[in-house]
Design a protein around this motif. Structure first.
Motif, PDB file in Angstrom:
ATOM      1  N   ASP A  16      22.503  -8.087 -15.644  1.00 31.96           N
ATOM      2  CA  ASP A  16      23.911  -7.897 -15.990  1.00 31.96           C
ATOM      3  C   ASP A  16      24.117  -7.175 -17.310  1.00 31.96           C
ATOM      4  OD1 ASP A  16      24.652  -9.323 -13.718  1.00 31.96           O
ATOM      5  OD2 ASP A  16      24.595 -11.243 -14.757  1.00 31.96           O
ATOM      6  N   GLN A  17      23.079  -6.624 -17.886  1.00 37.21           N
ATOM      7  CA  GLN A  17      23.174  -6.081 -19.239  1.00 37.21           C
ATOM      8  C   GLN A  17      24.232  -4.991 -19.394  1.00 37.21           C
ATOM      9  OE1 GLN A  17      20.412  -6.759 -17.669  1.00 37.21           O
ATOM     10  NE2 GLN A  17      18.939  -7.781 -19.015  1.00 37.21           N
ATOM     11  N   LYS A  18      24.557  -4.289 -18.326  1.00 38.03           N
ATOM     12  CA  LYS A  18      25.512  -3.190 -18.414  1.00 38.03           C
ATOM     13  C   LYS A  18      26.955  -3.632 -18.191  1.00 38.03           C
ATOM     14  CE  LYS A  18      22.191   0.378 -17.040  1.00 38.03           C
ATOM     15  NZ  LYS A  18      21.879   1.472 -16.085  1.00 38.03           N
ATOM     16  N   GLU A  19      27.155  -4.893 -17.870  1.00 40.21           N
ATOM     17  CA  GLU A  19      28.512  -5.393 -17.652  1.00 40.21           C
ATOM     18  C   GLU A  19      29.243  -5.536 -18.985  1.00 40.21           C
ATOM     19  OE1 GLU A  19      29.751  -5.642 -14.768  1.00 40.21           O
ATOM     20  OE2 GLU A  19      27.928  -5.441 -13.567  1.00 40.21           O
ATOM     21  N   SER A  20      30.559  -5.315 -18.945  1.00 40.23           N
ATOM     22  CA  SER A  20      31.333  -5.317 -20.195  1.00 40.23           C
ATOM     23  C   SER A  20      31.340  -6.661 -20.888  1.00 40.23           C
ATOM     24  CB  SER A  20      32.780  -4.882 -19.899  1.00 40.23           C
ATOM     25  OG  SER A  20      33.391  -5.787 -18.984  1.00 40.23           O
ATOM     26  N   TRP A  21      31.212  -7.739 -20.123  1.00 40.52           N
ATOM     27  CA  TRP A  21      31.291  -9.076 -20.693  1.00 40.52           C
ATOM     28  C   TRP A  21      29.930  -9.611 -21.143  1.00 40.52           C
ATOM     29  CZ3 TRP A  21      27.913 -11.072 -17.378  1.00 40.52           C
ATOM     30  CH2 TRP A  21      27.936 -10.637 -16.040  1.00 40.52           C
ATOM     31  N   TYR A  22      28.878  -8.903 -20.828  1.00 45.17           N
ATOM     32  CA  TYR A  22      27.535  -9.432 -21.053  1.00 45.17           C
ATOM     33  C   TYR A  22      27.292  -9.741 -22.531  1.00 45.17           C
ATOM     34  CZ  TYR A  22      22.453  -9.748 -21.213  1.00 45.17           C
ATOM     35  OH  TYR A  22      21.169 -10.180 -21.429  1.00 45.17           O
ATOM     36  N   GLY A  23      26.716 -10.904 -22.788  1.00 43.90           N
ATOM     37  CA  GLY A  23      26.266 -11.262 -24.128  1.00 43.90           C
ATOM     38  C   GLY A  23      27.364 -11.562 -25.129  1.00 43.90           C
ATOM     39  N   SER A  24      28.525 -11.937 -24.661  1.00 39.10           N
ATOM     40  CA  SER A  24      29.643 -12.176 -25.582  1.00 39.10           C
ATOM     41  C   SER A  24      29.313 -13.260 -26.599  1.00 39.10           C
ATOM     42  CB  SER A  24      30.900 -12.556 -24.793  1.00 39.10           C
ATOM     43  OG  SER A  24      31.974 -12.856 -25.649  1.00 39.10           O
ATOM     44  N   HIS A  25      28.927 -14.416 -26.130  1.00 38.32           N
ATOM     45  CA  HIS A  25      28.636 -15.535 -27.028  1.00 38.32           C
ATOM     46  C   HIS A  25      27.326 -15.324 -27.776  1.00 38.32           C
ATOM     47  CE1 HIS A  25      27.572 -19.757 -28.099  1.00 38.32           C
ATOM     48  NE2 HIS A  25      28.864 -19.846 -28.313  1.00 38.32           N
ATOM     49  N   GLY A  26      26.311 -14.859 -27.069  1.00 39.66           N
ATOM     50  CA  GLY A  26      25.010 -14.682 -27.693  1.00 39.66           C
ATOM     51  C   GLY A  26      25.006 -13.640 -28.794  1.00 39.66           C
ATOM     52  N   THR A  27      25.758 -12.550 -28.606  1.00 38.02           N
ATOM     53  CA  THR A  27      25.835 -11.514 -29.642  1.00 38.02           C
ATOM     54  C   THR A  27      26.490 -12.056 -30.899  1.00 38.02           C
ATOM     55  OG1 THR A  27      25.971  -9.789 -27.949  1.00 38.02           O
ATOM     56  CG2 THR A  27      26.699  -9.197 -30.167  1.00 38.02           C
ATOM     57  N   SER A  28      27.521 -12.871 -30.714  1.00 35.59           N
ATOM     58  CA  SER A  28      28.179 -13.480 -31.869  1.00 35.59           C
ATOM     59  C   SER A  28      27.213 -14.379 -32.622  1.00 35.59           C
ATOM     60  CB  SER A  28      29.407 -14.271 -31.418  1.00 35.59           C
ATOM     61  OG  SER A  28      30.046 -14.878 -32.515  1.00 35.59           O
ATOM     62  N   MET A  29      26.430 -15.187 -31.898  1.00 31.66           N
ATOM     63  CA  MET A  29      25.483 -16.079 -32.560  1.00 31.66           C
ATOM     64  C   MET A  29      24.402 -15.284 -33.308  1.00 31.66           C
ATOM     65  SD  MET A  29      26.829 -18.913 -32.014  1.00 31.66           S
ATOM     66  CE  MET A  29      28.416 -18.093 -31.832  1.00 31.66           C
ATOM     67  N   ALA A  30      23.950 -14.193 -32.712  1.00 31.73           N
ATOM     68  CA  ALA A  30      22.958 -13.355 -33.383  1.00 31.73           C
ATOM     69  C   ALA A  30      23.506 -12.796 -34.690  1.00 31.73           C
ATOM     70  CB  ALA A  30      22.533 -12.216 -32.454  1.00 31.73           C
ATOM     71  N   SER A  31      24.790 -12.436 -34.691  1.00 31.33           N
ATOM     72  CA  SER A  31      25.387 -11.888 -35.916  1.00 31.33           C
ATOM     73  C   SER A  31      25.431 -12.921 -37.025  1.00 31.33           C
ATOM     74  CB  SER A  31      26.791 -11.353 -35.628  1.00 31.33           C
ATOM     75  OG  SER A  31      27.734 -12.397 -35.401  1.00 31.33           O
ATOM     76  N   ILE A  58      35.279 -18.532 -38.486  1.00 34.66           N
ATOM     77  CA  ILE A  58      34.029 -17.832 -38.765  1.00 34.66           C
ATOM     78  C   ILE A  58      34.071 -16.474 -38.060  1.00 34.66           C
ATOM     79  CG2 ILE A  58      31.523 -17.988 -38.699  1.00 34.66           C
ATOM     80  CD1 ILE A  58      32.941 -20.225 -40.253  1.00 34.66           C
ATOM     81  N   TRP A  59      33.676 -15.427 -38.754  1.00 36.26           N
ATOM     82  CA  TRP A  59      33.783 -14.077 -38.206  1.00 36.26           C
ATOM     83  C   TRP A  59      32.464 -13.645 -37.588  1.00 36.26           C
ATOM     84  CZ3 TRP A  59      38.324 -11.496 -37.858  1.00 36.26           C
ATOM     85  CH2 TRP A  59      39.398 -12.099 -38.505  1.00 36.26           C
ATOM     86  N   GLY A  60      32.497 -13.513 -36.251  1.00 38.62           N
ATOM     87  CA  GLY A  60      31.298 -13.129 -35.526  1.00 38.62           C
ATOM     88  C   GLY A  60      31.487 -11.839 -34.762  1.00 38.62           C
TER      89      GLY A  60
END
Length: 403
Positions: free
Chosen positions: A86-101, A244-246
């Motif tokens: 699903d990596q190319k989907e627009s919603w992919y990684g929403s929560h995980g990307t924020s946590m990585a930031s 918190i700004w993610g």
């Protein structure tokens, strides 16, 4: 339904941080390092000592967008433990990307390894609790435990887990507990968010409830508990969890959010600062340092543990600690531990099905209900006997009944 499949889907349905982290509707840009959370954690002062150079932090979550500007090329991605593409989907990684930031805001010289083990709410395959009952997905049953073991085997020194299950039916997973022990045995610090159910049922949550995990509550700017943060004895420390700004995958900038999710990720970043500077410290020693340098180190409470993390104090204290790695044997199932001198000091919680407080309330209410039922039955039976014994109107000339 298999318990493991139900538990995994429950994470997607009642995930204590994915479903609980409330993202503000309007996005606005904010440069990394300008949020109140970094000052509250004394991160600017800590950067004079360490910036997390060379440390890999595994973020077990919903995947990450490696091309997000906030991540700035500091993140890679491992296998998708949901077995999807699903990596190319627009919603992919929403929560995980924020946590990585959040991890990288605290430890800017660290590297993030993203491991997908849960779905975002925007995912068409996301299931609510009711849907998971009707359509279980066994493919996700062991995603979290497999991701933990992968991280431990592929160079992660810190694991950040901003997810969990608050399901009273299947909360404890022996396989996950063993996976965490396996990671600890290899010297990996494991950090998990406490949960966002504190203003509701406040159930026991996992993986934060497993032995050896550093449990992180969400705090406010005043240092107190955020109203939603789960309250339990396994809470070790607290970190900012409000406004918190993610990183935001839609705007490519940042949005405001709240929850124990960012609190856990921020603390994982602090752990990365410590491990980068003092790589021989055992996971248990890192946990002790975070606790002993928090805002109220002499007093533990189930709301915020030993208080808000102080990165600068933790690093200064770590420099005075003699590293004493202590590795227990690891068997085929991965049991064992790497907690520093001694064990982790936490009893095993095998088969703990529900929070004790909830159980007590349920028993009391059950006894009250039983008493009401028995009272009702006695009243009905008593009324019937009274009706049988009460003489009705007698016809003229009829002799009275003999009792």
């Amino acid at each position: 339904m298999r318990a493991g499949a139900f538990r995994a889907v429950s994470r997607a349905a009642v995930a204590l941080c994915v479903a609980g982290a409330l993202v503000a509707s309007a996005a606005r840009a904010q440069a990394a390092g300008k949020g109140w959370e970094l000052d509250a954690l004394s991160v600017p002062a800590a950067h004079n000592i360490s910036k997390g150079d060379g440390v890999t932090v595994a973020v077990i979550d919903s995947g990450i967008r490696r091309d997000h500007p906030v991540l700035d090329g500091r993140a890679s991605e491992g296998p998708d433990f949901l077995g999807e593409n699903d990596q190319k989907e627009s919603w992919y990684g929403s929560h995980g990307t924020s946590m990585a930031s959040h991890v990288l805001d605290v430890a800017p010289k660290a590297k993030v390894l993203g491991l997908r083990a849960i779905r975002d709410r925007e995912d068409p395959d996301y299931q609510t609790w009711e849907e998971s009952m009707a359509r279980p997905n066994p493919q996700t049953a062991h995603a979290v435990r497999n991701a933990i073991r992968y991280a431990a085997d592929h160079g992660a020194r810190v694991i950040s887990i901003s997810l969990g299950t608050e399901d009273p039916f299947t909360p404890y997973d022996e396989g996950e507990a063993q996976a965490i022990q396996y990671a600890l045995s290899k010297g990996v610090v494991v950090v998990a968010s406490a949960g966002n159910d504190g203003d509701a049922q406040n159930l026991v949550a996992y993986p934060v409830g497993y032995p050896g995990v550093i449990g992180v509550a969400a705090s406010t700017p005043s240092g107190g508990r955020a109203y939603f943060s789960t309250v339990h004895s396994y809470v070790d420390v607290a970190a900012p969890g409000v406004d918190i700004w993610g990183a935001d995958v839609k705007s490519k900038g940042r949005v405001s959010e709240q929850g124990s999710s960012p609190a856990g990720a921020l603390t994982a970043g602090v752990a990365a600062l410590i491990v980068a500077k003092y790589p021989k410290l055992a996971p248990r020693q890192v946990a002790d340092i975070l606790q002993s340098t928090a805002s109220h180190p002499d007093r533990h409470d189930p709301k915020t543990g030993y208080g808000v993390v102080n990165a600068a104090k933790a690093l200064r204290a770590a420099g005075k600690v003699k590293a004493q790695p202590y590795v227990l044997p690891v068997n085929a199932e991965g049991a064992g531990g790497h907690f520093g001198p001694g064990d982790d000091g936490t009893p095993r919680r095998v088969g703990q099905p529900i929070d004790v407080a909830v159980l007590v309330v349920a028993v009391v209410l059950g006894l009250v209900a039983l008493g009401m039922i028995l009272g009702g039955v006695l009243l009905v039976r008593g009324g019937r006997r009274a009706r049988r014994r009460s003489p009705g109107p007698l016809a003229a000339g009829t002799p009275p009944p003999q009792w």
